[in-house]
Design an enzyme around this catalytic site. Structure first.
Site, PDB file in Angstrom:
ATOM      1  N   HIS A 126      -9.724   3.255  -1.452  1.00 57.35           N
ATOM      2  CA  HIS A 126     -10.091   2.749   0.033  1.00 57.35           C
ATOM      3  C   HIS A 126     -11.058   1.824  -0.127  1.00 57.35           C
ATOM      4  O   HIS A 126     -12.016   1.804   0.553  1.00 57.35           O
ATOM      5  CB  HIS A 126     -10.636   3.919   0.682  1.00 57.35           C
TER       6      HIS A 126
ATOM      7  N   HIS B 274       0.896  -1.013   0.060  1.00 59.81           N
ATOM      8  CA  HIS B 274      -0.050   0.160   0.059  1.00 59.81           C
ATOM      9  C   HIS B 274       0.923   1.329   0.014  1.00 59.81           C
ATOM     10  O   HIS B 274       0.510   2.283  -0.686  1.00 59.81           O
ATOM     11  CB  HIS B 274      -0.940  -0.057   1.111  1.00 59.81           C
TER      12      HIS B 274
END
Length: 841
Positions: free
Chosen positions: A182, A112
């Protein structure tokens, strides 16, 4: 390192605690719980005041398998090879790491945060032919942009070095755009996940340069079909697509509306594969004085944290987002989801913009993934410094050291200032009612030192911390050789059009659009919906920028159906559609910048990684031809869900978003027809091919090849079209995308101003096209434009033939050389399209 004290030593008369020495059997899971469980046990001690709580984790003598077991138990999301590299760091230092250090390394090296797949060395094969890609990012993004920048000096002012990339708007101002995902948080907590998804990207803009002002937002969602039957969901504890959709939309709505930032553009895609892994893209555009772009942290600078308090929400968010979801994720990973507070962020935003205006900010970034660990770690990555965790205001007492440092609690910014400016910053913070603390000081040592109540809980060489092992991966792709579609359509052409207008891919998003305030700040010149009733679709939006005579257009493209069978074509088509939308709205084709946001299922699957490689190739090819640089981007992997029947991966999904300079508000062009008696002209050739088209959705493997196009010719057409825009002769224009020409014409007619009559025999083509391809094919590079009759010759002189006209009968009439194909009342077609989501949202 000598400065790192044993956790059994005392501080202020209070003992700190660590886990006892552990044997391999315990590491394999017999008794050692994850950090969250351990922290609950430690909280029985009086930890609320004056003492750090951390532990040493013995790893230097463990085997590779034992290290992997430790990573999995603690949800570090580090591979066996990663853990061996971590072990080597501490073997060289002849000590064991603290839990804080392991968590810091884990989030810093997470997919990430580090984007290691885009930086990997990939052995790839296409149709059996081998090649090696030395970093997707360097090859297909950074190098492409560097070559474009060399040809367009002065346009891109910053790229890949900050939270967002900047392009020049005028002599004083620059604009930027950032889009983030997200996904995992939104899958398990739709409202909170999406709420903080938008909040996070707004902070990205506040952390770009020395603080850019957020002026507009976009959102893009991929959901399972809203009519999915509950019994068709093949896993327990998976939220139904309707629950996900409603929660996500409202989460984004509440954050953007309450902060007073207009949400002006977006898209929604529906597919069965998104049932288990919804995708939530949120983006924000910002503006900044050009002189405030450059920033630097120097030794002696203070790092202050401003905004929200730190709590237990958002723990391990970066590492959680770097693995697949399972049926246990909804229960086990709740603490990875942050809790948003847009009013707190609004106060922090106003504080930052005021501080920047007074010249008090030397560097600023947001507290996103990894929290203070990421923000302070990156800011001190070159110079090193000392962090004081006990200075951070907390939401609750008793947080352990690692929790304070890596918590992703929202609404927090970290700012570097000169020490002499601290008092001025404190006064401003009081004015804007935002909390401020001195978090750290840069010292020039190159070492990240973290103290908690005087205890050294982390001491890492910044070079080692930011040098994650490089991944070596394999990808493969086999191109389809099916040249013929082989389709026969039993329904009539008008029935097919009605079916397309009712398809979830095409139906109006008005019920969702109406949730957002797209006019706050008063600068939205072209709105998401327009026309006589204010409900007809537009290609994007145009925003006026305060203090400038120039405007900015926002557009985007998302075509996952293309990527299922031809990712190379999808990459090309997405770049083209985004650029085409911006040009259609009046942006100068020479002043457009784009972003690439990728979502993929399992990158360890060779075919899925192969699809990613091919998408990058196609995207890069079109972007370089068009001269549209990439100025930012993001990727999200492991978007697959382990059901009881096996893993379900999303298709390779590319979102290309872009922003272009509209040099005069008079150049803005909407997508709704304006009057009767106009001529309709067509930009671009139609070519054979239906693969990827909505018309054949669900039958793509038999759909032949996707429609091809010539990028060089398309760019020539866009430049020629722009000359018409500059002359003010284009009344309206609409890009031809999902649903092809038939749907584009209907959407133009939904303005309620006129009917449309078109003869398909007048369409310019390359190759022999069937009626289905002329009517519903999705060849890239095409725009329908409306001009006054006296100006039609100007369009025709540029190679844009007249294919029809607007009429007073209120009908959509489409023929082919005299053969009637469609003759439908637009007033009857519109409700089919307009009400498609009404029953679901």
């Amino acid at each position: 390192m000598a400065g790192l004290r044993s956790s059994h030593q005392a501080w202020d008369g209070l003992a700190t605690f660590s886990t006892p020495a552990i044997d391999p059997a315990r590491i394999r899971g017999q008794s050692m719980g994850p950090p969250q469980a351990a922290s609950r046990a430690l909280q029985t001690h009086p930890t609320a005041t004056g003492r750090a709580v951390f532990r040493h984790i013995p790893i230097t003598s463990l085997s590779g398998d034992e290290l992997l077991a430790l990573s999995q138990k603690h949800k570090l999301s580090l591979s066996r090879e990663d853990m061996l590299a971590v072990q080597k760091i501490f073997q060289e230092e002849k000590r064991e790491p603290t839990d804080v250090e392991l968590e810091v390394i884990a989030q810093t090296w997470s997919e990430h945060c580090k984007h290691r797949i885009f930086g990997a060395r990939i052995e790839h094969s296409v149709n059996g032919k081998a090649e090696v890609i030395d970093s997707l990012y360097k090859t297909y993004v950074k190098a492409v942009t560097a070559r474009i920048m060399a040809k367009k000096p002065g346009f891109v002012l910053s790229a890949f070095t900050d939270n967002a990339g900047f392009v020049k708007l005028d002599e004083k101002l620059a604009v930027c755009l950032k889009v983030e995902t997200h996904n995992h948080p939104s899958a398990i907590e739709p409202y909170a996940g999406a709420n903080t998804g938008l909040g996070g990207v707004i902070r990205d803009i506040l952390g770009a340069g020395k603080g850019a002002k957020p002026i507009a937002s976009l959102d893009v969602f991929c959901f399972g079909p809203p009519d999915t039957k509950q019994e068709d969901i093949k896993a327990k504890d998976v939220i139904h697509p309707l629950g996900v959709m409603r929660g996500v939309v409202r989460g984004v709505r509440d954050y953007g509306n309450r902060m007073g930032i207009p949400t002006v553009a977006g898209a929604i895609q529906f597919d069965d594969t998104y049932i288990y892994n919804p995708l939530v893209f949120c983006g924000t555009m910002g503006v900044i004085p050009i002189g405030d772009i450059d920033k630097e942290v120097k030794p002696g600078h203070l790092l202050i944290a401003a905004g929200g308090r730190t709590g237990r929400d958002g723990l391990k968010g970066a590492t959680f987002s770097s693995v697949s979801l399972t049926t246990a994720s909804h229960e086990e990973d709740q603490t990875a989801v942050q809790i948003g507070n847009p009013i707190e962020e609004k106060k922090a935003a106003d504080f930052i913009l005021a501080a920047r205006a007074q010249g008090l900010i030397q560097f600023v970034t947001d507290c996103g993934a990894g929290g203070f660990s990421s923000a302070a770690g990156e800011m001190l990555s070159e110079v090193g410094g000392e962090v004081w965790l006990d200075h951070a205001p907390l939401k609750e007492p008793g947080l352990e050291s690692w929790q304070v440092f890596i918590s992703e609690s929202q609404e927090r910014m970290v700012i570097a200032i000169e020490e002499k400016d601290l008092e001025a910053m404190q006064k401003l913070a009081a004015v804007y009612e935002t909390e401020l603390c001195v978090l750290a000081k840069a010292d020039g040592t190159g070492i990240l030192k973290v103290k908690h109540h005087g205890e050294m809980v982390c001491e890492l060489d910044c070079r080692k911390l930011h040098e994650a092992p490089r991944r070596h991966m394999k990808g493969e792709w086999t191109e389809s050789t099916d040249e013929t579609a082989g389709f026969t359509f039993e329904e009539g052409w008008e029935d097919l059009l009605r079916g397309l207008l009712a398809d979830f891919t095409i139906v109006s998003r008005e019920p969702i659009i109406r949730e957002y305030d797209h006019e706050v700040q008063g600068n939205t010149l072209l709105k998401p919906l327009a026309g006589a009733q204010g409900d007809a679709p537009q290609d994007g939006s145009v925003i006026r920028v305060d203090g400038s005579q120039q405007c900015v257009a926002l557009g985007l493209a998302l075509l996952p159906e293309w990527g299922k069978n031809d990712p190379f074509a999808m990459g090309r088509a997405c770049v083209d559609e985004c650029v085409r939308q911006l040009v259609a709205m009046g942006a100068n084709p020479e002043r457009i910048a784009i972003l690439d946001n990728f979502c993929l299922g399992n990158p360890d699957d060779h075919r899925e990684l192969g699809a990613l490689v091919e998408t990058c190739k196609g995207m890069a090819q079109t972007a370089e031809t068009y001269g549209t640089p990439f100025v930012s981007g993001k990727d999200s992997f492991y978007n697959y869900f382990k059901t009881d029947e096996g893993p379900v991966s999303i298709p390779c999904t590319l979102l290309v978003s872009g922003f272009g300079v509209v040099e005069d508000a008079k150049h803005i062009v909407g997508a709704s027809v304006r009057r009767t008696g106009s001529k309709l002209c067509l930009v671009g050739d139609t070519t054979p091919g239906l693969r990827g088209a909505v018309l054949v959705k669900g039958m793509q493997s038999q759909a032949g090849q996707p429609a091809n196009f010539d990028e060089a010719k398309a760019l020539e057409n866009y430049r020629a079209y722009y000359t018409l825009v500059e002359k003010g002769v284009v009344l309206s224009a609409h890009d031809i995308s999902e649903g092809g020409l038939g749907v584009a014409l209907a959407e133009m007619g939904f303005s309620g101003k006129a009917g449309l009559s078109v003869d398909l025999a007048k369409l310019p083509t390359k190759g022999a096209c069937e009626t289905a391809e002329l009517l519903f094919g999705e060849t890239p590079g095409r725009i329908v434009l409306e001009v006054a009759p006296e100006n039609a010759h100007l369009a025709e002189a540029l190679g844009f033939p007249v294919i029809g006209e607007t009429t007073a009968d209120g009908k959509l009439n489409i023929t082919k050389g005299g053969e009637p194909l469609i003759n439908a009342s637009i007033a009857e077609l519109k409700p089919i399209w307009k009400e498609g989501l009404v029953n679901y949202y």
